[in-house]
Motif scaffolding. Structure first.
Motif, mmCIF file in Angstrom:
data_model
loop_
_atom_site.group_PDB
_atom_site.id
_atom_site.type_symbol
_atom_site.label_atom_id
_atom_site.label_comp_id
_atom_site.label_asym_id
_atom_site.label_seq_id
_atom_site.Cartn_x
_atom_site.Cartn_y
_atom_site.Cartn_z
ATOM 1 N N PHE A 176 0.836 -1.168 0.084
ATOM 2 C CA PHE A 176 0.109 -0.195 -0.009
ATOM 3 C C PHE A 176 0.738 1.246 0.141
ATOM 4 O O PHE A 176 0.226 2.380 0.247
ATOM 5 N N THR A 177 2.107 1.222 -0.064
ATOM 6 C CA THR A 177 3.108 2.349 0.026
ATOM 7 C C THR A 177 3.954 2.639 -1.175
ATOM 8 O O THR A 177 4.556 3.494 -1.213
ATOM 9 N N THR A 178 3.815 1.698 -2.225
ATOM 10 C CA THR A 178 4.525 1.697 -3.596
ATOM 11 C C THR A 178 3.844 2.797 -4.207
ATOM 12 O O THR A 178 2.682 3.337 -4.088
ATOM 13 N N ALA A 179 4.755 3.506 -5.080
ATOM 14 C CA ALA A 179 4.320 4.495 -6.093
ATOM 15 C C ALA A 179 3.256 4.264 -6.879
ATOM 16 O O ALA A 179 2.457 4.944 -7.346
ATOM 17 N N ASP A 180 3.226 2.940 -7.790
ATOM 18 C CA ASP A 180 2.443 2.636 -8.519
ATOM 19 C C ASP A 180 1.712 1.247 -8.135
ATOM 20 O O ASP A 180 2.119 0.610 -6.960
ATOM 21 N N VAL A 181 0.567 1.057 -8.677
ATOM 22 C CA VAL A 181 -0.028 -0.304 -8.019
ATOM 23 C C VAL A 181 0.509 -1.330 -9.064
ATOM 24 O O VAL A 181 0.516 -1.382 -10.199
ATOM 25 N N PRO A 182 0.792 -2.431 -8.177
ATOM 26 C CA PRO A 182 1.617 -3.395 -9.051
ATOM 27 C C PRO A 182 0.603 -4.063 -10.186
ATOM 28 O O PRO A 182 -0.600 -3.999 -9.985
ATOM 29 N N GLY A 224 -5.445 7.852 -4.455
ATOM 30 C CA GLY A 224 -5.647 7.886 -5.966
ATOM 31 C C GLY A 224 -4.706 7.088 -6.646
ATOM 32 O O GLY A 224 -3.675 6.783 -6.098
ATOM 33 N N GLY A 225 -4.937 7.217 -7.836
ATOM 34 C CA GLY A 225 -3.937 6.374 -8.930
ATOM 35 C C GLY A 225 -3.900 7.022 -10.307
ATOM 36 O O GLY A 225 -4.592 7.860 -10.372
ATOM 37 N N ARG A 226 -2.840 6.491 -11.117
ATOM 38 C CA ARG A 226 -2.724 7.116 -12.385
ATOM 39 C C ARG A 226 -3.776 6.581 -13.351
ATOM 40 O O ARG A 226 -4.256 7.344 -14.435
ATOM 41 N N ARG A 227 -4.524 5.258 -12.981
ATOM 42 C CA ARG A 227 -5.244 4.653 -13.845
ATOM 43 C C ARG A 227 -6.554 4.412 -13.193
ATOM 44 O O ARG A 227 -6.520 3.958 -11.981
ATOM 45 N N PRO A 228 -7.821 4.449 -13.950
ATOM 46 C CA PRO A 228 -9.125 3.769 -13.179
ATOM 47 C C PRO A 228 -8.885 2.620 -12.372
ATOM 48 O O PRO A 228 -9.680 2.595 -11.527
ATOM 49 N N ALA A 229 -8.119 1.853 -13.226
ATOM 50 C CA ALA A 229 -8.212 0.360 -12.610
ATOM 51 C C ALA A 229 -7.371 -0.042 -11.339
ATOM 52 O O ALA A 229 -7.643 -0.715 -10.504
ATOM 53 N N ASP A 230 -6.734 1.356 -10.983
ATOM 54 C CA ASP A 230 -5.857 1.295 -9.604
ATOM 55 C C ASP A 230 -6.780 1.539 -8.404
ATOM 56 O O ASP A 230 -6.804 0.635 -7.653
ATOM 57 N N SER A 231 -7.698 2.416 -8.606
ATOM 58 C CA SER A 231 -8.637 2.464 -7.766
ATOM 59 C C SER A 231 -9.733 1.246 -7.502
ATOM 60 O O SER A 231 -10.255 0.971 -6.474
ATOM 61 N N ALA A 232 -10.061 0.629 -8.760
ATOM 62 C CA ALA A 232 -11.091 -0.421 -8.852
ATOM 63 C C ALA A 232 -10.583 -1.561 -7.747
ATOM 64 O O ALA A 232 -11.313 -2.302 -7.414
#
Length: 909
Positions: A176-182, A224-232
């Motif tokens: 939960f702390t990485t810059a991007d979502v795996p 938040g995230g860079r892509r909608p799928a990140d929050s999904a």
């Protein structure tokens, strides 16, 4: 040492570990020198030895790792991109070779490899093996976490591998702390073996703590995230964790922030949580007022409506909260959507008796923000007249008219010229205004001293593929089929291309009519080929077609002066250069230039004089009367015969004299007076995509400068690209709209049709290009709003332009302050859009030409009419407004009708 180098040179990677193990430290140090020399040697191998190079690199990676003694040097060696062809390395032989090293050294290497962003993720198996050998702490880099996630999914999925993972407790909080979502998190949320299902199961089994999962998920949603799928993914995970009421209350501030600033899906979830807390009494009234003040001005109408419903529920349960909540609701009177305004007004009217006189007066002041259609109801609610919001005469806001800018002259200094040539070639820039002056500079310097120019170019461009010894390719063959833009000219100056190749290439016809890209690229390439050929045969003192303005236009007085200098030097103009000059010269209102050209007495000057006075060769492609007809639903011109692709070459010569007898005799004149690259001028513009092999975003900034005085012709040729952005969801086809709008010439039907397609493009950047072009045309006074509106109405009815995309474009344009401009377009588009379309036989009720999107279009139109005081009768609008019902289309039709009637009253003297 020699044995190791020989084994590596042979590419025998599997034999390297045992050989290195048998060597002493001194032998390894000595072998390292040979390995580094071999690496430098392999770097210069030609591209056809790629398979051999890869085998040697695989062996070099292992051998160098075994011989190096420093952890930093070893990490740099393993991370070298040039030796990692497939980017992944075999970790088993490396771990076997390094197992003999000191544990502290192994831990240092592991952490250094984990810190290399480019390779740490794919090197996870190697790094994990080093950590196990060293027994050190786990690296804390993001790439190591991504590699751990990938490895867990590769071992049969996280459900099978995580339960036995010794690092589980340490690694899960880091997710939960990485810059991007795996990447694996964003796929297959519904799979029971997916991370979103596995992590809650592990928490239920006690293998990981539940609280860090809940806190980390909420914190990630807040980020938040860079892509909608990140929050999904995190929403799915949070739903499976099922936070308790206490956990929800503990994150009250987080839910409030998500509802105010989160993405629509995140804000909607946060809003539902806040609604639960508010109904249960856990959300204080002051906090509800704060979050409502943020949510009620979000652009998503669904969120705003839901918040009004929530406030209404709270007010029914607690009427005393009206004093704190109603002023927040009243601020929504200024919302851009009149339907939201109506809901807010009803809510205020329902609970108005519960507030004191001071708050009632405050609420009445907000009524001035309401749309005119709601003013009468506001008078009934508050019992006093509604102010007219300080009405003043409307003032249109448009961007400043682009001022013409003169082109810079060609570089006179040789060093400056060579520097610009090198920069253009190295950057692989496409031809534009800067190419014109650089090309003219090359011609001028070659005319004065070609040898000095060639020497300077050879020194500056020493690394180019055509200057290497021996050349990587057959230069005559390479430049015979492709110009490589400016490189064919520089290679010709250096004497590396034969005159025969340049002559044959210059004679080759530029392009067929398969698409605009080949037609316009053919003109640009023909100029390069002609200049390259003349460099080796008869150098010119300068070029005639070099623009005097950055738009590509050429002043006729300048061209007459250049022709006069050619006559003085007894120089014959180059055909392609002179033809391009004719198409660039400004033709309107220059009688003195025409007389000066006629006085020169040369054939080219006579052609220029005839061209300026309108007596030159007739070019059907430049005839604005011969633009393509409006297109029907399937994209075919109405009333025009459709020629099958295979029969087109046969039928065209036969049918053209019959279909266009007045144009049949013009082709020989064009062929006689213009070089092959310009033979497409012999017929009218026929935009077609058949035979086009270019990618969607293919562009060339030099195209608008081929016909700077005829933007409508260019728009006709380029129309299929922008139409595909609307009808086929392509991207990048509308980039040329703004350059054509900012240039000279007349904005005719083709350019207006192209702007109409651009306003309905799929991609936002293409729609913005069309909006910019629309505003610039309006600022220049070249916009025909009625024509553009008619185009939009036809395109929306046919389905070529989707209403929601058009709404986004016109709303963006209106938001700049150009409400009258947008109304001039929508006012002409509405009659065909409001005209009914017969049903499919299953229903007797007809629908509008814009379908379900007519309500949004009417909303923007009403906003524009209210602001600019428009007064106009719209066919079909009273019938729709009087239909009854609560649909958005009916409500916005009534709003627009009221605005037009009010505008009519204000327009009276």
């Amino acid at each position: 040492m020699s044995s190791l180098v020989d084994v590596v040179r042979a590419g025998r990677a599997k034999a390297v570990p045992e050989l290195v193990k048998s060597m002493t430290a001194a032998e390894r140090k000595e072998a390292l020198t040979g390995l580094k020399a071999l690496r430098a040697e392999v770097r210069d191998w030609s591209w056809d030895r790629w398979a051999e190079r890869q085998k040697v690199h695989d062996a070099l990676l292992i051998a160098g790792t075994g011989c190096l003694t420093g952890a930093a040097d070893t990490a740099a060696w393993l991370g070298s991109r040039e030796m990692r062809g497939t980017f992944e390395v075999e970790h088993e032989p490396l771990l076997d070779l390094l197992a003999e090293r000191d544990a502290r050294w192994l831990g240092n290497l592991a952490h250094r490899l984990a810190g290399r962003t480019a390779t740490a993720r794919v090197d996870y198996p190697l790094i994990a093996g080093l950590v196990r050998l060293a027994g050190c702490a786990l690296p804390d880099t993001d790439e190591f976490v991504y590699g751990w996630v990938d490895a867990a999914g590769a071992r049969g999925g996280p459900a099978d591998s995580l339960r036995d993972d010794p690092w589980l407790a340490v690694m899960v909080p880091r997710l939960f702390t990485t810059a991007d979502v795996p990447g694996p998190f964003t796929r297959r949320h519904d799979d029971p073996r997916h991370w979103a299902s596995v992590l809650p199961a592990l928490a239920a089994e006690g293998l990981v703590e539940r609280r860090p999962l809940v806190d980390g998920t909420i914190a990630r949603l807040l980020r938040g995230g860079r892509r909608p799928a990140d929050s999904a993914f995190f929403l799915s995970l949070l739903g499976r964790l099922e936070p308790t009421a206490g956990e929800k209350r503990d994150h009250l501030a987080d839910w409030t922030a998500m509802a105010a600033d989160g993405t629509p899906t995140v804000a909607e979830h946060a809003q539902r949580v806040l609604a639960e807390l508010a109904v249960s009494g856990a959300l204080p009234t002051r906090d509800l007022a704060d979050v409502s003040g943020s949510v009620l001005f979000r652009p998503e109408r669904r969120l705003v409506r839901a918040q009004l419903v929530l406030v209404g529920k709270v007010l029914r349960a607690e009427p005393a909260a009206a004093g704190a909540l109603l002023p927040v609701v009243a601020e929504t009177f200024g919302h851009e959507d009149s339907g939201i305004q109506e809901r807010a007004l009803k809510l205020v009217a329902r609970h108005l008796p519960a507030v004191d006189a001071g708050i009632r007066s405050e609420l009445a002041g907000y009524a001035a923000l309401l749309a005119p259609v709601h003013r009468a109801r506001a008078v009934e609610v508050f019992g006093e007249p509604v102010a007219d919001a300080d009405w003043t005469p409307y003032e249109e806001i448009l961007p400043p008219v682009p001022l013409p800018t003169r082109s810079r002259p060609a570089p006179s200094d040789l060093a400056e010229l060579v520097e610009e040539v090198s920069a253009l070639i190295s950057s692989r820039a496409v031809p534009g205004e800067c190419f014109e002056r650089v090309l003219d500079g090359l011609v001028r310097h070659a005319y004065r001293d070609r040898q000095a120019l060639a020497a300077a170019l050879r020194a500056a461009l020493a690394g180019r593929w055509w200057l290497r010894e021996p050349p990587e390719r057959d230069l005559d063959n390479a430049f015979g089929w492709e110009t490589h833009q400016l490189e064919v000219v520089t290679a010709a100056v250096c004497g590396l291309v034969s005159v025969r190749t340049l002559r044959d290439a210059a004679k080759r016809a530029a392009a067929g009519r398969c698409c605009a890209h080949t037609v316009l690229d053919g003109v640009v390439d023909a100029r390069f080929r002609e200049v390259a050929h003349l460099m080796c045969t008869r150098p010119l003192p300068f070029l005639l077609a070099t623009p005097t303005w950055e738009t590509g236009a050429l002043d006729p007085e300048v061209l007459v002066e250049r022709l006069g200098e050619y006559r003085r030097l007894s120089v014959t103009p180059a055909p392609v250069d002179f033809a391009q000059a004719l198409l660039r010269v400004r033709r309107a209102g220059h009688p003195e230039a025409a007389r000066a050209a006629a006085a020169l007495g040369t054939p080219e000057a006579d052609r220029l004089a005839a061209w300026l006075t309108g007596g030159g060769a007739a070019l059907p492609a430049l005839d604005l009367a011969e633009v393509p007809e409006p297109r029907d639903g399937d994209g075919s011109p109405e009333g025009r015969p459709r020629w099958p692709g295979l029969l087109r070459p046969v039928l065209r010569p036969v049918l053209r004299p019959v279909l266009r007898p007045e144009k049949a005799g013009r082709r020989p004149t064009v062929r006689r007076e213009f070089p092959p690259a310009f033979h497409w001028l012999d017929g009218p513009v026929r935009p077609t995509r058949s035979g086009c092999f270019h990618w969607e975003e293919y562009r060339n900034p030099g195209w608008p400068k081929v016909l700077p005085e005829d933007p409508d012709t260019l728009a006709g040729w380029l129309l299929p690209g922008v139409a595909a952005c609307a009808k086929e969801d392509h991207r990048g086809g509308a980039w040329w709209l703004l350059p054509l709008a900012e240039g000279g010439g007349t904005a005719g039907p083709s350019l207006h049709r192209a702007v109409a397609y651009g306003l309905g493009a799929r991609q936002p950047q293409d729609r913005l290009s069309a909006v910019d072009a629309l505003l610039v045309l309006a600022a220049r006074g070249d916009l025909d709003g009625r024509s553009l509106g008619a185009e939009l109405g036809a395109l929306v009815r046919s389905g070529a332009v989707k209403p929601n995309r058009l709404v986004d474009s016109v709303r963006t344009a209106a938001a700049t302050g150009a409400y009258a401009t947008v109304w001039s377009v929508l006012g002409a588009a509405l009659p065909p859009l409001l005209a009914p379309v017969p049903g499919d036989g299953k229903s007797t009720r007809s629908r509008s030409g814009a379908g379900n999107g007519i309500g949004e279009i009417l909303s923007v139109a009403a906003d524009c009419a209210e602001r600019c005081g428009a007064a106009q009768e719209i066919r079909g609008l009273p019938e729709l407004a009087g239909r009854g019902g609560t649909s958005r289309a009916v409500a916005q039709a009534a709003r627009l009708l009221a605005a037009l009637r009010q505008g009519s009253e204000r327009s009276r003297p």
